[in-house]
Design a protein around this motif. Structure first.
Motif, short mmCIF file in Angstrom:
data_model
loop_
_atom_site.label_atom_id
_atom_site.label_comp_id
_atom_site.label_asym_id
_atom_site.label_seq_id
_atom_site.Cartn_x
_atom_site.Cartn_y
_atom_site.Cartn_z
N ASP A 177 -19.79 -7.94 6.23
CA ASP A 177 -18.61 -7.49 5.48
C ASP A 177 -18.92 -6.60 4.28
OD1 ASP A 177 -16.79 -8.80 7.18
OD2 ASP A 177 -16.94 -10.68 6.05
N VAL A 178 -19.97 -5.81 4.36
CA VAL A 178 -20.26 -4.89 3.24
C VAL A 178 -19.29 -3.72 3.29
CG1 VAL A 178 -21.97 -3.43 2.12
CG2 VAL A 178 -22.69 -5.58 3.22
N LEU A 179 -18.57 -3.53 2.21
CA LEU A 179 -17.52 -2.51 2.16
C LEU A 179 -17.87 -1.38 1.20
CD1 LEU A 179 -14.08 -4.37 1.79
CD2 LEU A 179 -15.22 -3.59 3.89
N LEU A 180 -17.32 -0.23 1.50
CA LEU A 180 -17.14 0.81 0.50
C LEU A 180 -15.67 0.66 0.12
CD1 LEU A 180 -19.05 3.69 2.31
CD2 LEU A 180 -19.94 1.88 0.79
N ALA A 181 -15.44 0.09 -1.05
CA ALA A 181 -14.10 -0.38 -1.40
C ALA A 181 -13.41 0.59 -2.34
CB ALA A 181 -14.17 -1.76 -2.05
N TYR A 182 -12.13 0.84 -2.06
CA TYR A 182 -11.34 1.68 -2.95
C TYR A 182 -10.12 0.94 -3.49
CZ TYR A 182 -9.58 2.56 1.79
OH TYR A 182 -9.16 2.40 3.08
N SER A 183 -9.97 -0.32 -3.08
CA SER A 183 -8.80 -1.06 -3.55
C SER A 183 -9.19 -2.50 -3.87
CB SER A 183 -7.71 -0.97 -2.48
OG SER A 183 -6.94 -2.16 -2.43
N MET A 184 -8.50 -3.04 -4.86
CA MET A 184 -8.78 -4.38 -5.37
C MET A 184 -7.45 -5.08 -5.57
SD MET A 184 -10.83 -4.91 -8.93
CE MET A 184 -11.21 -6.49 -9.66
N ASN A 185 -7.26 -6.20 -4.88
CA ASN A 185 -5.99 -6.92 -4.96
C ASN A 185 -4.80 -5.98 -4.75
OD1 ASN A 185 -7.28 -9.38 -5.37
ND2 ASN A 185 -7.31 -9.12 -7.60
N ASN A 186 -4.92 -5.14 -3.73
CA ASN A 186 -3.85 -4.23 -3.30
C ASN A 186 -3.48 -3.15 -4.31
OD1 ASN A 186 -3.48 -5.50 -0.77
ND2 ASN A 186 -2.38 -7.16 -1.80
N GLU A 187 -4.39 -2.89 -5.24
CA GLU A 187 -4.19 -1.76 -6.16
C GLU A 187 -5.44 -0.89 -6.09
OE1 GLU A 187 -3.52 -3.35 -10.08
OE2 GLU A 187 -1.98 -4.70 -9.28
N PRO A 188 -5.31 0.39 -6.47
CA PRO A 188 -6.53 1.19 -6.55
C PRO A 188 -7.52 0.50 -7.50
CG PRO A 188 -4.57 2.54 -6.96
CD PRO A 188 -4.12 1.11 -6.90
N LEU A 189 -8.81 0.64 -7.25
CA LEU A 189 -9.80 0.04 -8.16
C LEU A 189 -9.46 0.46 -9.60
CD1 LEU A 189 -13.26 0.85 -6.54
CD2 LEU A 189 -12.19 -1.41 -6.69
N PRO A 190 -9.45 -0.48 -10.53
CA PRO A 190 -9.30 -0.08 -11.94
C PRO A 190 -10.57 0.66 -12.39
CG PRO A 190 -8.85 -2.43 -11.62
CD PRO A 190 -9.47 -1.94 -10.35
#
Ligand code: MTE
Ligand code: MO
Length: 434
Positions: A177-190
Motif C-alpha cells: 500500500d505505498v502511495l504517492l498521495a495527494y489527498s488527506m482525509n478527502n482534502e488536498p494535502l495541507p
C-alpha cells in the motif's frame, strides 16, 4: 526568512519548535478521533514549507529515474488521471515519538525534539500506487518481486532538500500500500503535510513518507541523505560513539502504545444504600476510585494489535483494555479504513477502579517503580496535597502485536543517543486520598 511563507497552524497543536515547525497532536485529539483532523495532525518539518501555488499545483512535476538513468516526468495531473486512485488509511509515527518519556524514564535525556505521545496521527490518504507509477516508468515489477533485480532501494526527494529511501521490497509489495498521495482525509494535502504530493509508506517510520515529493530514484543503494544514513538509526544504551554504517536505518516500527486520556470520577463509596451498609459494617470495605483510561496502540509492518494490557499498580498486576472498533467515528458512523495491513492505530479504552487499599499500602512501603514520575498533570486528577493525605499510584499500558512482540518494561533498556523508538511501557502517576 525562508519560514516567512509557512502556513498558520492550529492553536491547539503543541509546538515544540517554531522554525522549523515541529508540533504534536494534543492528547484530546489523540483520544477523540480515529482519523486525526488535518489541522491537528502532528507536524514534523526539518526545514521550511516549500511554497506551491494551489492554482498551478496540477503542473507540479514528479521525476522518476530508473537505474540506467532514464528519466520519466509526470505532472500531478498525469498522476491523477492516468492511474487508478487508491485510498489507504494509515498512521504516521515519528521515530522520536515519546522521546521525552525515554529521558524521564531512564534519567538520561535523549537528543532531539522532546516529543511526548503526540508525534503520531492517523488519516485516510488518497493517491496512486507507487508500483503503478514505477511500472509505467519502465521498471519490471515482476522481476522486482523475485528479489533478483539490481534495484534494491527506492529514494524519495522532497523539494526543500529532505530525502530518504525504502527497500524495493516494500515499495512494490502488492500488499504494501505505498502511495504517492495527494489527498488527506478527502482534502488536498495541507501545505504542512506535503502539498501537493507526498510519499505515504504505511507501517514504516514516518521519516520515509517524504513530503513535497518531486523525485523518485531507483538505486542499488540506500539514499545518501543524513536522514537515511544518520539520524534515524538506533544503538545500544551504552553506545555514545557509534559506527553509523553498522546499524540499519529504521524502517518498520516496533510495537508501541500510550495513554492519552485519564479521567477519574471522584470518590466512589458506592450507592447511598451501600454507604449505610458500609457504616453498619464498621467500614470494612475499602473505597475505590473509578478510573477511565484511553489511548492508542500500534505496531509496524501492518502487524495488528492483539492485546492491550493495563496495570493500575505500577506493573504488579494486569488486566486488559477494550479495543475500540476501527474505522468508526465517535458518533458510531463508519469511516473508510482501507488497505492490506493494520496500518492504523488501534484505539483502546479501560474503565475500572483503583482499589485504594492496595496502593495506599504501596505508598507506605515506599515501593514505587523508579520511573513512575508524573509526565504531565492528568486531567481530572488532583495532585499530592501538602498535609500528605494524598497518595499516588502508577497506571501502565503495554501492547502486544500479532507476532507476540511486546514493549520493553523500561526506557533504560532501549535508551539510545538519538532517542529513537521510545516504546517502553507508558506509565502515568495518578494521585488521590487514602
Ligand atoms: N519530508 C520532507 N520533505 N521534509 C521533512 O522534514 N519529515 C519527515 C517526513 N517527511 C520530512 C518529510 C519526518 S521525520 C516525519 S515524522 C514525517 O514527515 C512527518 O509528517 P507530517 O508532518 O505530515 O506529520
Ligand atoms: Mo520523524
Amino acid at each position: 526568512d525562508p519560514f516567512a511563507d509557512d502556513p498558520k497552524r492550529h492553536a491547539s497543536l503543541i509546538q515544540r519548535t517554531a522554525k522549523p515547525c515541529n508540533a504534536e497532536t494534543p492528547a484530546d485529539a489523540l483520544t477523540a478521533d480515529f482519523l486525526t483532523p488535518n489541522d491537528l495532525f502532528y507536524v514534523r518539518n526539518h526545514m521550511w514549507v516549500p511554497k506551491t501555488d494551489a492554482a498551478s499545483s496540477d503542473k507540479h512535476i514528479l521525476t522518476v529515474e530508473l537505474l540506467d538513468g532514464t528519466l520519466k516526468e509526470y505532472t500531478l495531473h498525469d498522476l491523477k488521471t492516468k492511474f487508478p486512485r487508491r485510498k489507504v488509511t494509515a498512521a504516521l509515527q515519528c521515530s522520536g515519538n515519546r522521546r521525552k518519556h525515554m529521558g524521564q524514564g531512564s534519567g538520561r535525556p535523549a537528543n532531539g525534539l522532546q516529543w511526548t505521545a503526540g508525534a503520531i496521527s492517523n488519516a485516510t490518504w488518497e493517491g496512486v500506487l507507487l508500483a503503478d507509477v514505477l511500472a509505467d516508468a519502465g521498471f519490471d515489477i515482476a522481476q522486482g518481486l523475485t528479489g533478483l533485480s539490481d534495484v534494491k532501494h527506492v529514494h524519495f526527494q522532497g523539494s526543500e532538500a529532505y530525502g530518504s529511501s525504502i527497500p524495493l521490497k516494500k515499495a512494490i509489495d502488492p500488499q504494501g500500500d505505498v502511495l504517492l498521495a495527494y489527498s488527506m482525509n478527502n482534502e488536498p494535502l495541507p501545505p504542512d503535510h506535503g502539498f501537493p504530493l507526498r510519499a505515504l509508506v504505511p507501517g514504516t517510520v514516518a521519516a520515509r513518507s517524504v513530503k513535497w515529493l518531486n523525485q523518485i530514484t531507483l538505486s542499488e543503494e540506500e539514499s545518501m541523505s543524513q536522514w537515511q544514513r544518520r539520524d534515524y538509526k538506533c544503538f545500544g544504551p551504552n553506545e555514545t560513539k557509534v559506527d553509523w554504517d553498522a546499524a540499519p536505518s529504521i524502517q518498520e516500527l516496533p510495537v508501541q502504545s500510550a495513554i492519552t486520556g485519564v479521567k477519574t470520577k471522584g470518590w466512589t463509596r458506592g450507592t447511598e444504600a451501600e454507604n449505610s451498609q458500609e457504616r453498619d459494617a464498621q467500614d470494612t470495605r475499602q473505597p475505590a476510585q473509578r478510573v477511565s483510561l484511553n489511548g492508542y496502540a500500534i505496531s509496524g509492518g501492518g502487524r495488528d494489535i492483539i492485546r492491550v494490557d493495563i496495570s493500575l499498580d505500577g506493573g504488579r498486576s494486569w488486566t486488559q483494555a477494550r479495543l475500540l472498533p476501527d474505522c468508526t467515528g465517535e458518533d458510531g458512523s463508519p469511516s473508510p479504513c482501507q488497505g492490506h495491513g493494520a496500518w492504523s492505530w488501534k484505539r483502546w479504552r479501560y474503565d475500572g477502579s483503583i482499589p485504594l487499599d492496595a496502593f495506599c499500602e504501596q505508598k507506605v512501603d515506599g515501593d514505587f517503580p523508579a520511573d513512575a514520575k508524573p509526565e504531565k498533570p492528568a486531567a481530572g486528577i488532583a495532585g499530592r496535597d501538602d498535609d500528605g493525605r494524598q497518595w499516588c499510584t502508577t497506571v501502565v499500558v503495554k501492547a502486544t502485536d500479532d507476532t507476540y512482540n511486546t514493549q520493553p518494561e523500561t526506557h533504560a533498556a532501549t535508551w539510545n543517543l538519538r532517542g529513537n523508538l521510545a516504546t517502553a511501557w507508558h506509565r502515568i502517576q495518578v494521585c488521590t486520598d487514602c
